[in-house]
Enzyme design. Structure first.
Site, PDB file in Angstrom:
ATOM      1  N   LYS A  35       3.140   9.752   2.138  1.00 48.38           N
ATOM      2  CA  LYS A  35       3.888   9.587   0.883  1.00 48.38           C
ATOM      3  C   LYS A  35       3.011   8.867  -0.141  1.00 48.38           C
ATOM      4  O   LYS A  35       1.955   8.344   0.212  1.00 48.38           O
ATOM      5  CB  LYS A  35       5.178   8.814   1.151  1.00 48.38           C
ATOM      6  N   ARG A 131      18.562  -0.409   3.966  1.00 51.55           N
ATOM      7  CA  ARG A 131      18.049   0.388   2.848  1.00 51.55           C
ATOM      8  C   ARG A 131      18.659   1.765   3.028  1.00 51.55           C
ATOM      9  O   ARG A 131      19.768   1.998   2.575  1.00 51.55           O
ATOM     10  CB  ARG A 131      16.511   0.384   2.877  1.00 51.55           C
ATOM     11  N   TYR A 256     -10.546 -13.757 -21.723  1.00 55.03           N
ATOM     12  CA  TYR A 256      -9.313 -14.018 -22.479  1.00 55.03           C
ATOM     13  C   TYR A 256      -8.725 -15.367 -22.091  1.00 55.03           C
ATOM     14  O   TYR A 256      -8.616 -15.700 -20.919  1.00 55.03           O
ATOM     15  CB  TYR A 256      -8.272 -12.938 -22.200  1.00 55.03           C
ATOM     16  N   MET A 304      -8.548  -5.137 -19.225  1.00 55.39           N
ATOM     17  CA  MET A 304      -8.143  -3.746 -18.978  1.00 55.39           C
ATOM     18  C   MET A 304      -9.273  -2.912 -18.383  1.00 55.39           C
ATOM     19  O   MET A 304      -9.071  -2.144 -17.446  1.00 55.39           O
ATOM     20  CB  MET A 304      -7.653  -3.114 -20.282  1.00 55.39           C
TER      21      MET A 304
HETATM   22  C1  LIG Z   1       6.490   4.546   4.834  1.00 58.98           C
HETATM   23  C2  LIG Z   1       7.241   4.770   6.086  1.00 58.98           C
HETATM   24  C3  LIG Z   1       6.607   4.678   7.328  1.00 58.98           C
HETATM   25  C4  LIG Z   1       5.165   4.261   7.480  1.00 58.98           C
HETATM   26  O1  LIG Z   1       5.036   2.874   7.295  1.00 58.98           O
HETATM   27  P1  LIG Z   1       3.642   2.153   7.566  1.00 58.98           P
HETATM   28  O2  LIG Z   1       3.936   0.708   7.538  1.00 58.98           O
HETATM   29  O3  LIG Z   1       2.738   2.540   6.458  1.00 58.98           O
HETATM   30  O4  LIG Z   1       3.178   2.664   8.872  1.00 58.98           O
HETATM   31  C5  LIG Z   1       7.347   4.971   8.449  1.00 58.98           C
HETATM   32  N1  LIG Z   1       8.640   5.322   8.355  1.00 58.98           N
HETATM   33  C6  LIG Z   1       9.286   5.410   7.182  1.00 58.98           C
HETATM   34  C7  LIG Z   1      10.708   5.788   7.150  1.00 58.98           C
HETATM   35  C8  LIG Z   1       8.612   5.122   6.008  1.00 58.98           C
HETATM   36  O5  LIG Z   1       9.248   5.210   4.844  1.00 58.98           O
END
Ligand SMILES: *Cc1c(COP(=O)(O)O)cnc(C)c1O
Length: 364
Positions: A35, A131, A256, A304
């Site tokens: 992802k 979540r 800065y 930047m």
């Molecule tokens: C992102 C995610 C993972 C992977 O998590 P890592 O800590 O990067 O291994 C696994 N399961 C779900 C549901 C996730 O959203």
């Protein structure tokens, strides 16, 4: 001036790290989590490199699944956020992807939208992260409703996600594991609980599938331990170069706001990197970079396009010399800690002007 700022992606490191994941969870299948554009390393790039070794790919959204099918990937692809409406569901079916089902709206969507071909489903149960996921008390009923649908593959994977598996021995992880076990006890199907931290720290949670993200990229989320400490190789090196070197007198201020006051007459190097590239503005003064492979500390505020470094230890350094911001020789976890975040956020945060370069050299 050409910036020369590059994110080098080490393809052999990705392969090696997948091997490490496999070695830790030899009895489990591996979902490679890609992802957020492969944690910032490039979705298609990472998927191509890991295609030989991964049993499935995990993505957040349908667009990612489409990108993976567009490069011809025929692996199982799991949408970790599931689907949101009928069009989305239709697209997922067209892509032959699989979905996590985590809330009643998604269940209803499936019930109202039949199809000829069965869809593979991962049923997510909320065991304490709060979540995504169904309440454990509803899990069996939801499972039964899914099983009743002719257009849902009866082989449903049972899933939960840990909130604090990065904390060794944390009783909350134990409790989540136990609740999951109780909840799915009588249900058929494969099980999956472990993310990267659990893969390392909670071997009894490996079950049928592990879901590895960070480890693949060589990034540890375990406090005080870098990926290298765990036998991993960083998959990204962020690199730039010195574009100016100047002498600044003792007592003068740099950058800065003039936060940094020179304690000596000293040489200051200016590096072509800044928050416009995704380098964090909030790193503490003294945060390291490597100039010609040697450590130098950041002085003043990150701007930047530029950042200034203390060259007192490097009388030879000159314009054009390479500077590593993180990666090989300088763990991204260390820089992240200086910025009050984790390595994932930094690799995910590269902006569009950073040029990505692939390195397929053997690891040393
Ligand atoms: C992102 C995610 C993972 C992977 O998590 P890592 O800590 O990067 O291994 C696994 N399961 C779900 C549901 C996730 O959203």
């Amino acid at each position: 001036m050409s910036r020369g700022t590059q994110a080098i992606v080490h393809l052999q490191a990705l392969r090696h790290n997948l091997g490490v994941v496999r070695a830790h969870a030899a009895a489990s299948k591996v979902m490679a989590v890609v992802k957020a554009d492969g944690y910032g390393h490039g979705l298609e790039r990472v998927a191509r490199v890991l295609a030989d070794g991964a049993d499935a790919f995990g993505v957040a959204y349908t667009e990612d699944a489409r990108r993976l099918r567009d490069i011809g990937l025929d692996h199982r692809i799991v949408l970790l956020s599931g689907v949101i409406d009928p069009d989305d569901l239709a697209e997922v079916r067209r892509l032959d992807a699989e979905i996590v089902v985590h809330d009643p709206g998604q269940l209803a969507l499936l019930e109202c939208n039949g199809a000829s071909k069965p869809l593979k489903v991962w049923l997510k149960i909320d065991t304490g992260m709060h979540r995504l996921g169904f309440d454990p008390a509803e899990a069996r009923a939801v499972h039964a409703r899914l099983r009743a649908l002719p257009h849902v593959d009866p082989d449903i994977v049972l899933m939960t996600h840990f909130a604090s598996s990065d904390v060794a021995g944390d009783p909350r992880t134990r409790a989540q594991q136990a609740l999951f076990q109780r909840t799915v006890d009588a249900l058929p199907g494969a099980r999956t609980l472990a993310n990267s931290a659990a893969l390392l720290g909670w071997p009894d949670s490996h079950a049928d599938w592990v879901r590895a993200g960070g480890l693949l990229y060589g990034i540890s989320v375990i406090e005080g331990r870098t990926g290298s400490d765990l036998g991993l190789h960083p998959a990204m090196t962020l690199r730039s170069r010195l574009i100016a070197v100047k002498r600044v007198a003792r007592g003068e201020r740099v950058g800065y706001g003039g936060d940094f006051v020179c304690p000596d007459d000293m040489r200051i190097g200016v590096v072509a990197i800044g928050y416009g590239d995704g380098y964090p503005r909030h790193v503490a003064g003294g945060t390291q970079v490597l100039v010609n492979g040697q450590p130098a500390g950041i002085v003043g505020r990150v701007s930047m396009d530029l950042v200034s470094v203390d060259l007192r230890g490097q009388p030879e350094a000159r314009v054009g010399d390479p500077v590593v911001l993180w990666g090989r020789g300088l763990p991204v976890e260390t820089i992240a800690a200086q910025a009050g975040t984790i390595g994932y956020e930094l690799t995910c945060g590269m902006t569009r002007r950073v040029r990505f370069v692939e390195d397929d050299q053997p690891l040393d």
